[in-house]
Enzyme design. Structure first.
Site, short mmCIF file in Angstrom:
data_model
loop_
_atom_site.label_atom_id
_atom_site.label_comp_id
_atom_site.label_asym_id
_atom_site.label_seq_id
_atom_site.Cartn_x
_atom_site.Cartn_y
_atom_site.Cartn_z
N GLY A 113 1.40 -5.77 -0.60
CA GLY A 113 1.05 -5.79 -2.27
C GLY A 113 2.04 -6.57 -2.76
CB CYS A 114 5.02 -5.16 -5.10
SG CYS A 114 3.94 -4.66 -7.13
N GLY A 115 5.33 -5.83 -2.21
CA GLY A 115 6.14 -6.08 -1.10
C GLY A 115 6.27 -7.48 -0.38
N GLY A 116 5.33 -8.29 -1.05
CA GLY A 116 4.74 -9.71 -0.48
C GLY A 116 5.37 -10.70 -0.57
#
Length: 351
Positions: free
Chosen positions: A144-147
């Site tokens: 997700g956004c952590g990628g």
């Protein structure tokens, strides 16, 4: 023996699709789409101005979003077409900026969580660009956004594991294709206000010019699976995010960040620049509070949010590219938050 050199970011490039929508256009569309379905819609439309987004880019024309129901198969076909096109554009620009050809790359790390690709995106891209047939591939799904930060970390780890290698990191997220016309919920309204589409690429190696990556890490909070992610439903991917995210960031982010930095012999006072994924205006407010920064201090993150919106994992690389263009020697801390619920960290020294 000499110490092994740190991985370096040789170049960064970004790409966006061809359809630009202002936040006012998205708001007007949403006021019509959610009319009669969301209680108190008039007051909720303030989400669009509070999001601090001026405009962003989407991979389908407005008529597609207005055109009624779209099944998972259609959405994923558009995901594959647009993801490959954007990754090709970003990869070509990134390789040219580093003075490399596709055949010079030893490993491709590909990060995406907004569609499904089997064969993976990197295998498909090999039919578009002349990578070596023996290039290694590492597709990553689910961050997700952590990628963005974790993708850099995985690429850096691969460089460190294979001295002399060159790694191409590719990140693409087409968040707007997860828009579901059946879903007239507040969470879909919020997602519509925040999410846009984009891609980024970076070349990493342990030689040549570029800022050095000296450390990376992550932390996953217990019992937090329901804070962020996707629900897989008949017509696609349904967004999951909790209203508690800003408060969690405000109260818990500093402690885990300090623990990570301490493990590397650093403290927050050693950081010159914070490069944070702009998940939203409230999340940036919470990060500034957690790190004792002045209100509005995350200037680069706010500028990218304003100009592009939240492109999930790709967004932090847009912020990083913008920050490095200042060419000021600094120690940067990159952070992002993703499903798990997880925090990602990376320390970067620009010279």
């Amino acid at each position: 023996m000499d110490a092994q050199p740190n991985p370096r970011i040789r170049s960064i490039a970004t790409a966006v699709p061809g359809h630009r929508m202002t936040q006012d256009e998205v708001k007007n569309f949403s006021s019509s789409f959610f009319a009669g379905a969301v209680s108190g819609l008039g007051s909720l439309l303030g989400i669009f101005s509070n999001a601090a987004i001026g405009a962003g880019y989407v991979c389908a024309p407005r008529s597609w979003y207005e055109g009624g129901e779209h099944g998972f198969e259609e959405k994923n076909r558009l995901y594959l077409e647009n993801a490959i096109s954007l990754l090709k554009e970003a990869a070509v620009e990134c390789l040219a900026a580093s003075g490399l050809e596709p055949r010079d790359i030893d490993l491709i790390v590909t990060v995406s969580t907004t569609g499904i690709a089997t064969p993976s995106l990197d295998a498909r891209l090999m039919n578009e660009l002349p990578f070596r047939r023996d290039v290694q591939r590492l597709p990553i799904f689910g961050l997700g956004c952590g990628g963005g930060v974790l993708g850099l970390a995985r690429a850096a780890a691969c460089v460190r594991a294979r001295p002399g290698s060159r790694v191409l990191l590719l990140v693409v997220e087409l968040c707007t294709l997860t828009f579901r016309s059946r879903d007239r919920s507040v969470r879909n309204l919020v997602a519509t206000a925040l999410f846009r589409d984009g891609a980024a690429a970076a070349v990493l190696a342990d030689h040549g010019p570029g800022p050095e990556i000296s450390a990376w890490g992550e932390y996953t909070w217990p019992d937090s699976l329901d804070i962020m992610g996707w629900d897989v439903v008949d017509d696609g991917l349904a967004v999951v995010f909790s209203r508690s995210i800003p408060e969690l960031v405000r109260t818990r982010m500093r402690c885990v960040t300090e623990e990570f930095l301490a493990s590397e012999g650093l403290g927050l006072h050693d950081i010159d620049s914070f490069i944070c994924h702009p998940g939203g205006a409230k999340v940036l407010d919470a990060l500034e509070s957690a790190f004792n920064l002045q209100p509005g201090g995350l200037e680069e993150s706010r500028a990218v949010l304003r100009d592009y919106g939240n492109m999930s994992a790709a967004t932090v690389l847009f912020v990083l590219k913008r920050a490095l263009e200042h060419r000021v020697p600094r120690r940067h801390l990159l952070t992002s938050l993703g499903p798990g619920f997880s925090a990602a960290f990376l320390v970067l020294q620009s010279t």
